[in-house]
Design a protein around this motif. Sequence first.
Motif, PDB file in Angstrom:
ATOM      1  N   THR A 130       0.845  -1.188   0.000  1.00 44.63           N
ATOM      2  CA  THR A 130       0.000   0.000   0.000  1.00 44.63           C
ATOM      3  C   THR A 130       0.879   1.237   0.000  1.00 44.63           C
ATOM      4  O   THR A 130       2.097   1.151   0.214  1.00 44.63           O
ATOM      5  N   ASP A 131       0.265   2.382  -0.210  1.00 45.12           N
ATOM      6  CA  ASP A 131       1.012   3.639  -0.266  1.00 45.12           C
ATOM      7  C   ASP A 131       1.725   3.950   1.048  1.00 45.12           C
ATOM      8  O   ASP A 131       2.714   4.686   1.062  1.00 45.12           O
ATOM      9  N   SER A 132       1.263   3.381   2.152  1.00 46.68           N
ATOM     10  CA  SER A 132       1.890   3.650   3.450  1.00 46.68           C
ATOM     11  C   SER A 132       2.869   2.558   3.882  1.00 46.68           C
ATOM     12  O   SER A 132       3.365   2.578   5.007  1.00 46.68           O
ATOM     13  N   ASP A 133       3.147   1.599   3.002  1.00 50.43           N
ATOM     14  CA  ASP A 133       4.121   0.531   3.301  1.00 50.43           C
ATOM     15  C   ASP A 133       5.480   0.904   2.723  1.00 50.43           C
ATOM     16  O   ASP A 133       5.709   0.789   1.511  1.00 50.43           O
ATOM     17  N   PHE A 134       6.373   1.367   3.583  1.00 44.09           N
ATOM     18  CA  PHE A 134       7.732   1.710   3.164  1.00 44.09           C
ATOM     19  C   PHE A 134       8.646   1.634   4.375  1.00 44.09           C
ATOM     20  O   PHE A 134       8.188   1.566   5.510  1.00 44.09           O
TER      21      PHE A 134
END
Length: 178
Positions: A130-134
């Motif tokens: 997802t966009d918040s997985d980093f």
Amino acid sequence: MNFNKLLRATLTICALSAGLIGNARADFHIDRGDTTGAPTLDVGAIFIDAGSAVPYDALSFEVTAAGTWQFLAIAGFDSAIFLYEGAFDPAAPTDHLLRVNNDLLSPDTSGFVHFLVPTVQYTVVVAGLTDSDFGQYSLTIGGPGSVQVSAVPEPSTWLMLAGGLTAVAFARRRRAAR
């Protein structure tokens, strides 16, 4: 069978096994990185219900020996790993895609096995789901030979090269005009 014959047979088998194992060469390449603030990729084009602006990191490489290669990414986030033949284009994430995996052992591990050949450039991409997985990750590539990592120039390097070539062309043109 007496003890000496058994001992000699055992030592012979061990010596032959050691010789065979010694000739088989396997190297591991370990790369550590961080996708925080990295360029983004539309992982939703590959996985349903995935993010459209997911930070990623890419590693271009070649291998020195044909065979089965293992890939394992361990991350501090829900990770996915992608293998491409040739260069990777984030604007077209399904082009040249060979393998993909998410949640191998747990949400923060991804991996697969794939047959690779020498002289072919490959790119492995580590991203979140997802966009918040980093965040930080570790990538291990292992196989029958070694991994030759390709240096991928930063965009600023290309810009400096273009500027330098423009300056040289301008100086030559100016000199020719005199």
